[in-house]
Each structure stands twice: as C-alpha cells, then as structure tokens.
Design a protein around this motif. Structure first.
Motif: not given
Length: 499
Positions: A267-286
């Motif tokens: 559960a902790k691994k999935s929380t880290w993976f999902g939350s940290l993945l959003y950072i580069p993807v949101s950077l991609l949108f910008f």
C-alpha cells in the motif's frame, strides 16, 4: 470541424475496449462485496499506484494545465511540488492507520473518535462533494468534446455519464483500478506524443521553445513574496499541501486503494508510485502549454482570429489537437482526454457506492446477504451516476462551473479534514469540543469560500474574504484544529476549578 475516419475509428475502438474490459469483471465467479470494494486485496501495487495517479488527473488537468501555462506561467506547478510532503505524512501515518483498523470506510475512524454524528457528517459531505465533482468533470469534458467533434453538449454529458456508469457500477474496484491503469498509460502516451510533435514542428527545435519561454517569463513559479491575497509560490504550496493531506487522509478514493493492496508495505509503495508519478506528468502538461505558446508565436498565421485573444488559452490545446496532429494521433489524444475524465468519474462512483453501503446501509444491521450487498452497491452506483448527470446538465446554465465547484468543495472538504486531524492528533479531544470546533470552522469556511461568489466587487467590501480563495481550506482546517484544542483546555480548566 469534422474528424477523419481513422481518428473516429481509433476513438471508438478505445471506448469499446474500455467498456467491455470493465464489464468483464462483473461476470467473475464467487465475487463478494469485499471483491467489489477492495478487489480481494490481491491487486498489484503498480496498478493501484497508476489508479492513484489517475485519480489525481482528470480531463480538467489535461486541458487546464496547458491552458494555464499558455496564458501565464508555471505557478500552478507548485501544487505538484507539495505532493511529496503530503505523501510522507500519508505513508507514515494514514496508510498504517487504515490498514490497522481494517475498515472499508474512510469515516469509521471518525465514529470511533467522536461518535456517529462525525461519521454521518463526513460521509454526507463526501457524497455531496463527489456529486459536484462528477458533475463538473462531465460538464468540462463536454466542452472540448463539443469543440473537437461538434456534438451537442447535453448529449455528450448523458452519453459519457451512462458509459462510465455501466462499467464502474458493474465491475467494482477491480474494473476501476485496471481501467485507470490503462487510461493512465493512454493519457501519458498521448501527452508525450503531442509534446514531441510540437518540438519537431518548431523551426529550431526544443531550444527555440526554451528561448521564447525565457523571453516571456513562462517558466516562473510565481512571486516569492508573502502577499496572501495573490497566487504566490507560498500560497499555492501551502494550498497544495492541505489539499493533498485531504486526499491522502480522508478521501474514500484513496483509502480504498490502501485497503486494496496485499500488504501495508505494498500500500505504501503504491501511494509513493501514484503520487510521485503525477509530478513529471503535470510538468509534461505545463511543458505542452509553453511549447504551444512558442509554436504559435513562431507561426501566428496558423491560429484563427477568434483564438488570437490570450484569454482563449483553454481552447488552444484542443484546436492544436484537431488541426496539427497526424491522423490517428488526434483520435488517441481525444481518447486521452476521455480517459482522464472517465477514470475520475468511475472512481467517484465506486467510492460513493461503497460509502452508502458501509456508512449507512450496513450500520445497525447484524447480517446482510451477499446478494443484498451487491444490490446496494450496484444500485447506489447507478443512482450516483444519474445524479451526477443531472448536476452536470444544471451546470450548463452556471456562469462558471469551476468557480461553483471550488466554492462547494472548499466548504465540504475543509470541515472534514480539520475534524480528522483533530481526532488523529488530539487524543484528549471529546465529542462536544469537536462539534463546536467544526461548527465554528464551517462558518469561517463558508464566509471565505462563498462571499467571493455571491458578493460582487465593491459590494460589502469590508465583509469579503481578504485572502486568496485557495487559502480557504487552509484557514478552515486550522480554525477547527486550534479551536478544538482551545475548547479542550478551557473546559478542562473549568472542571478543575469546580473540583
């Protein structure tokens, strides 16, 4: 604007594949309500992580983030920078808490701390928030789809709503998580393809995008001053921290994913993976937004007159998708937009029906048959989906759907987050103190969140909230938290004096 046949085929194949894949989980043998709600705790951490990521992203993000970068700068990206701080707290405190109490409801803990009223209050607020959220996303998803395909907005809302209801209500959390994982991959692939195409369309490549971006201050993260009435770096960072604490701490969407993992470690691994993945993807949108700005600075002749106005920034990306992308890729990008919206709506349908079953229907009843539980979950999902369609149709007459959504969500979420933090960190806080603190907090939140919507400029100026709107949840949460402790100190001191 008519799309080529190949794009319609790509788009249609994608929708049909998602629908049949989601429905397939309905026909699995020996399914229990636990399978519907937590997937039997057998889902892999990477898929749960992708689902957490997809919950962060919606069609609003896919279109609004490039629009913001095109219009101004990367100030809103600061929101993403707050996620690791919230994730640290989630992994250290929230995930272990929910895994320990083993409840399918995010609000069972509040009943344990403050009694049934706290759980009922949080559950009702959550359901109302999800209805507003689903309605807003359906409406905002219909706007670019109308521009891209020319379909009627009301028809798009009804069609998309029914489509998501079918696989979300029938398939349960397994269908939601696996379709979220697929849609997350499609979303990232579509966005990457778009950025690459823009870069190769520039006469001087990526360097020219950076050069133009620097010239027009497009990479700025905002002012570092301490002005709390403006969208500064610090205002967005603090706002992001509190919003993400809300997501990780009290949002049923996230709690169900904690419980869907095989172990606490997973559960902790999935929380880290999902939350940290959003950072580069949101950077991609910008980056897409800034690249679009540079592209149309170099080729202004490709932009029609009605889009020359910078305030039309949200319409630039959809226009680019239809007019500049190769055939087939356009269909993929439209599918990506739908993917982002559908993943968010399906998650809300599943979590909302879970709340109805666990927080209302099962409470007070000794035993419920498996058939009855499934019936409640399915019917609840369908009803929530239908209500969200009605909310979305009502929003077609609202001047600003986003303003209405922000105002409502700030009122609901701030109160519940403050109550949760008060219960978690204030071990000696009693029901009465919590109830009074929440009442005071809700009044403050309502004043901060609603007066900018209902009071016009210059009207009752001294009564209006002087802080930036994003700080509503911050102030409201702190008021509830601090008043809870203050009331506890005063009441205990009074009791000590009387004794």
């Amino acid at each position: 604007m008519k799309l080529p046949v190949i794009d319609i085929i790509v788009f249609s194949i994608y929708l049909a594949a998602i629908l049949f894949f989601g429905i397939s989980f309905f026909f699995k043998k020996n399914r229990t309500s636990e399978d519907y709600i937590t997937g039997g705790q057998r889902l892999p951490s990477w898929a749960i992580g992708m689902s957490i990521f997809a919950t962060f992203v919606s069609s609003i993000s896919f279109l609004a983030l490039p629009g913001k970068a095109y219009l101004s700068n990367w100030n809103s990206f600061v929101f993403s920078l707050s996620i690791p701080f919230a994730a640290i707290i989630a992994v250290k405190y929230f995930v272990p808490l929910y895994r320990r109490i083993q409840s399918q409801s995010a609000y069972y803990y509040l009943e344990e701390r403050f009694g049934p009223w706290a759980r009922n209050y949080a559950s009702v607020c959550y359901l109302l928030t999800q209805l507003a959220r689903m309605g807003t996303i359906l409406y905002l998803l219909a706007l670019p789809t109308n521009a891209l395909l020319g379909w009627d907005i009301s028809s798009i809302i009804i069609g998309t709503g029914i489509f998501v209801i079918v696989y979300a209500a029938m398939g349960g959390i397994e269908a939601v998580i696996w379709t979220d994982a697929i849609q997350g991959i499609v979303l990232i692939s579509g966005a990457l393809a778009c950025l690459i195409i823009i870069i190769f369309s520039m006469p001087e490549g990526a360097g020219q995008i950076i050069e133009i971006g620097l010239e027009y201050d497009k990479f700025s993260l905002g002012s570092y001053g301490l002005n709390l009435s403006k969208s500064t770096f610090w205002v967005i960072l603090v706002y992001g921290l509190f919003i993400n604490l809300q997501n990780f701490g009290i949002d049923q969407n996230y709690v169900q994913r904690y419980m869907s993992a095989k172990t606490e470690k997973e559960a902790k691994k999935s929380t880290w993976f999902g939350s940290l993945l959003y950072i580069p993807v949101s950077l991609l949108f910008f980056a897409i937004g800034t690249a679009l700005f540079a592209f149309y600075k170099v080729r202004p002749d490709l932009l029609p007159e009605n889009l020359q106005d910078i305030t039309q920034a949200d319409r630039i990306f959809p226009y680019f998708i239809v007019t500049e992308l190769p055939q087939g890729v356009t269909g993929l990008l439209i599918a990506s937009i739908f993917a982002a919206g559908m993943s968010t709506i399906s998650t809300s349908i599943n979590s909302g029906s879970t709340v109805i079953l666990t927080d209302f229907f099962k409470r007070g009843q000794k035993k419920i048959s498996r058939k009855s539980e499934f019936r409640v979950l399915t019917i609840s999902g369908v009803i929530l989906g239908i209500l969200s369609i009605l909310v979305s149709l009502a929003m077609t007459s609202v001047k600003s759907a986003l303003d209405a959504w922000w105002a409502l969500s700030s009122v609901f979420s701030g109160g519940v987050l403050g109550l949760f933090l008060l219960g978690f960190f204030g071990k000696k806080i009693k029901q009465l103190e919590a109830g009074i603190a929440v009442t005071i907090g809700i009044l403050v939140i309502a004043w901060m969140g609603l007066t900018p919507v209902f009071l016009k400029s210059g009207e009752w100026l001294s009564f209006k909230n002087p802080l930036h709107t994003n700080l509503t949840i911050v102030v409201g949460t702190l008021v509830i938290f601090l008043f809870g402790f203050l009331l506890n100190m005063l009441l205990h001191r009074k009791n000590n004096v009387l004794n």
